[in-house]
Scaffold this motif. Structure first.
Motif, short mmCIF file in Angstrom:
data_model
loop_
_atom_site.label_atom_id
_atom_site.label_comp_id
_atom_site.label_asym_id
_atom_site.label_seq_id
_atom_site.Cartn_x
_atom_site.Cartn_y
_atom_site.Cartn_z
N VAL A 165 0.98 -1.18 0.05
CA VAL A 165 0.04 0.04 0.06
C VAL A 165 1.05 1.06 0.05
N ALA A 166 0.65 2.03 -0.94
CA ALA A 166 2.02 3.27 -1.11
C ALA A 166 1.09 4.51 -1.59
N GLY A 167 1.88 5.37 -1.55
CA GLY A 167 1.39 6.75 -1.95
C GLY A 167 1.72 7.74 -1.28
N TRP A 168 1.22 9.00 -1.37
CA TRP A 168 1.27 10.37 -1.08
C TRP A 168 0.30 10.80 -0.03
N VAL A 169 0.68 11.24 1.24
CA VAL A 169 -0.58 11.65 2.11
C VAL A 169 0.11 13.02 2.84
N GLU A 170 -0.52 14.10 2.25
CA GLU A 170 0.07 15.29 2.49
C GLU A 170 -1.17 16.10 3.13
N VAL A 171 -0.91 16.68 4.18
CA VAL A 171 -1.89 17.82 5.02
C VAL A 171 -1.01 18.97 5.45
N MET A 172 -1.43 20.06 5.19
CA MET A 172 -0.92 21.52 5.86
C MET A 172 -1.99 22.44 6.01
N GLY A 173 -2.45 22.64 7.10
CA GLY A 173 -3.52 23.68 7.55
C GLY A 173 -4.82 23.09 6.66
N ASP A 174 -5.46 23.89 5.83
CA ASP A 174 -6.68 23.18 5.08
C ASP A 174 -5.89 22.49 4.01
N HIS A 175 -4.85 22.57 3.42
CA HIS A 175 -4.74 21.87 2.14
C HIS A 175 -4.31 20.38 2.38
N HIS A 176 -5.04 19.58 1.60
CA HIS A 176 -4.84 18.01 1.85
C HIS A 176 -4.61 17.58 0.37
N ASP A 177 -3.76 16.39 0.35
CA ASP A 177 -3.50 15.88 -1.15
C ASP A 177 -3.13 14.44 -0.94
N VAL A 178 -4.14 13.27 -1.19
CA VAL A 178 -3.66 12.26 -0.99
C VAL A 178 -4.00 11.33 -2.34
N PHE A 179 -2.94 10.60 -2.47
CA PHE A 179 -2.71 9.53 -3.50
C PHE A 179 -2.45 8.33 -2.88
N LEU A 180 -3.48 7.22 -3.04
CA LEU A 180 -2.93 5.92 -2.28
C LEU A 180 -3.14 4.94 -3.52
N TYR A 181 -2.29 3.96 -3.34
CA TYR A 181 -2.49 2.78 -4.60
C TYR A 181 -2.04 1.56 -3.74
N LEU A 182 -2.60 0.48 -4.44
CA LEU A 182 -2.30 -1.01 -4.02
C LEU A 182 -1.31 -1.70 -5.13
N ALA A 183 -0.25 -1.91 -4.81
CA ALA A 183 0.74 -2.55 -5.75
C ALA A 183 0.71 -4.15 -5.59
N GLU A 184 0.54 -4.98 -6.41
CA GLU A 184 0.64 -6.44 -6.25
C GLU A 184 1.46 -6.93 -7.64
N LYS A 185 1.96 -8.07 -7.17
CA LYS A 185 2.62 -8.77 -8.18
C LYS A 185 1.85 -9.46 -9.30
N GLN A 186 0.55 -9.79 -8.70
CA GLN A 186 -0.23 -10.25 -9.99
C GLN A 186 -1.36 -9.16 -10.29
N ARG A 187 -1.38 -9.07 -11.63
CA ARG A 187 -2.39 -8.23 -12.09
C ARG A 187 -3.44 -8.12 -11.98
N GLY A 188 -4.44 -7.17 -11.35
CA GLY A 188 -5.85 -7.41 -11.50
C GLY A 188 -6.52 -7.07 -12.46
N SER A 189 -7.92 -7.02 -12.39
CA SER A 189 -8.76 -6.82 -13.53
C SER A 189 -8.33 -5.52 -14.14
N ASN A 190 -8.10 -4.39 -13.23
CA ASN A 190 -7.96 -3.35 -14.23
C ASN A 190 -6.49 -2.71 -13.75
N GLY A 191 -5.77 -3.67 -13.72
CA GLY A 191 -4.19 -3.56 -13.23
C GLY A 191 -3.38 -2.76 -14.25
N LEU A 192 -2.62 -1.83 -13.69
CA LEU A 192 -1.55 -1.04 -14.63
C LEU A 192 -0.20 -1.26 -14.26
N GLU A 193 0.45 -1.04 -15.15
CA GLU A 193 1.69 -1.41 -14.82
C GLU A 193 2.70 -0.26 -14.05
N HIS A 194 3.28 -0.86 -12.90
CA HIS A 194 3.79 0.17 -11.98
C HIS A 194 5.08 0.90 -12.37
#
Lengths: 214, 81
Positions: A165-194
Motif C-alpha cells: 500500500v503506497a502513496g502520498w499523504v499530505e496535509v498542511m492547514g486546510d490543504h490536503h492531497d492524498v494519492f494511495l494505491y495498491l501494488a501487487e505482483k499479480q495483475r488485477g482486472s484493472n491493473g496498470l504497470e507500476h
C-alpha cells in the motif's frame, strides 16, 4: 525484475474522495475537520479511534478505507508480514507539530503529541488493516513518482513482500492531497504497470469530472 | 458527574458518545470504554487543569481511573481550590 501492477488507486483532494478515477463522495462546505468526520461517516465503519487521530492519520485512514473497500481484506490473501506500506509527503507531521506547539502554550496535549511523527499514519493504516510488513515514510517537496516507483519496486523485489500500500499523504492547514494505491505482483482486472510515468499520470488525473476541478 | 463525563468526552475526543452513554461505574479502560495509556495521560492533565488535582502516586492510577465515579470521588477528596 518481477513485474508489479497498480491494481487499485484512490485520491483525496479538495474535499472529495475518488477511487479508480471516479468521485465517490464530496463535501465542499465546512472545515477540513467537518469533511474528515463526514467522510468517516460515509464509510459507516465502527472505529472510535478515528476521532482521536490527527488530520494526517485521518486522511491516511480514510484513503485506506477508500482503496480497500468492496474487496476481501488483504490479510485474507497475504500473510500480514507480506504487505508493506510506503508513504511520502512534503510536510511530514508539521501540521500537527504546530498544533501541539500552540497547545503547549497553555495545556500540552499528550494525545496530540503522539501524532508529532509522520510515520504514525502508516502505523494507523497497519493497525486498521492488520498489516505487519515493512513500513517506510519519505519526505520530499512534491510527489516524486520516480522515487516512489523505485522504492516500491525495491520493496516488492523481496520475496517477503507480496503487496504494498503506497502513496502520498499530505496535509498542511486546510490543504490536503492524498494519492494511495495498491501494488501487487499479480495483475488485477484493472491493473496498470507500476512505472513512474503511470504513477505520475494517476496522481495528476485525480478528478472524475472536469466540474470537480477547483 | 455529568460535567465530568462531558469533560472526558471532550478531552478524549469520544465523539461517538454522549454523557448518558457512560455509566457511573462503567470501567473506562480495556473492557469498558476501551481507553488506552495516552487517554490516561489526558485524564491526568484534565484533573490538573480543571480541578487542580494532582496524582502523586502513579500506583494509584488504575484505582482512580477505574470509572467516572472513582475519578469524581478522588477529585472530591483531593480538590484544594
Amino acid at each position: 525484475m518481477v513485474p508489479i501492477f497498480i491494481n487499485l488507486y484512490c485520491r483525496i483532494q479538495n474535499r472529495a474522495l475518488s477511487r479508480q478515477g471516479r468521485i465517490v463522495y464530496k463535501k465542499k462546505e465546512g472545515s477540513l475537520d467537518d469533511f474528515l468526520d463526514a467522510a468517516f461517516e460515509f464509510f459507516a465503519v465502527n472505529y472510535p479511534k478515528f476521532h482521536k487521530m490527527d488530520h494526517l492519520s485521518k486522511l491516511g485512514f480514510l484513503a485506506s478505507e477508500l482503496l480497500m473497500r468492496d474487496m476481501p481484506p488483504l490479510v485474507e490473501r497475504y500473510a500480514a508480514e507480506h504487505v508493506a506500506v510506503v508513504l511520502a509527503n512534503a510536510h511530514a507531521s508539521q501540521d500537527t507539530d504546530l498544533r501541539y506547539l500552540e497547545s503547549a502554550k497553555t495545556k500540552p496535549s499528550p494525545a496530540l503529541f503522539v501524532y508529532t511523527l509522520p510515520n504514525i499514519v502508516a502505523g494507523e493504516i497497519c493497525i486498521r488493516h492488520g498489516l505487519k510488513g515493512e513500513i517506510a515514510f519519505f519526505v520530499s517537496p512534491d510527489f516524486d513518482a520516480h522515487q516512489m516507483s523505485d522504492y516500491v519496486n525495491l520493496v516488492m523485489a523481496s520475496e517477503k513482500t507480496k503487496a504494498c500500500v503506497a502513496g502520498w499523504v499530505e496535509v498542511m492547514g486546510d490543504h490536503h492531497d492524498v494519492f494511495l494505491y495498491l501494488a501487487e505482483k499479480q495483475r488485477g482486472s484493472n491493473g496498470l504497470e507500476h512505472t513512474a510515468g503511470q504513477l505520475q499520470k494517476l496522481y495528476q488525473s485525480n478528478y472524475g469530472t472536469i466540474d470537480d476541478r477547483p | 458527574m455529568t460535567d465530568l463525563k462531558k469533560q472526558i468526552i471532550e478531552v478524549l475526543n469520544l465523539k461517538h458518545l454522549k454523557p448518558e452513554d457512560i455509566g457511573d461505574d462503567q470501567p473506562l479502560f480495556v473492557e469498558g470504554l476501551g481507553l488506552d495509556s495516552i487517554d490516561a495521560l489526558e485524564l491526568i492533565v484534565l484533573l490538573q487543569q480543571q480541578y487542580n488535582v494532582k496524582i502523586i502516586n502513579p500506583q494509584e492510577g488504575p484505582r482512580i481511573f477505574r470509572s467516572v465515579k472513582s475519578i469524581a470521588e478522588y477529585v472530591q477528596a483531593h480538590q484544594t481550590v
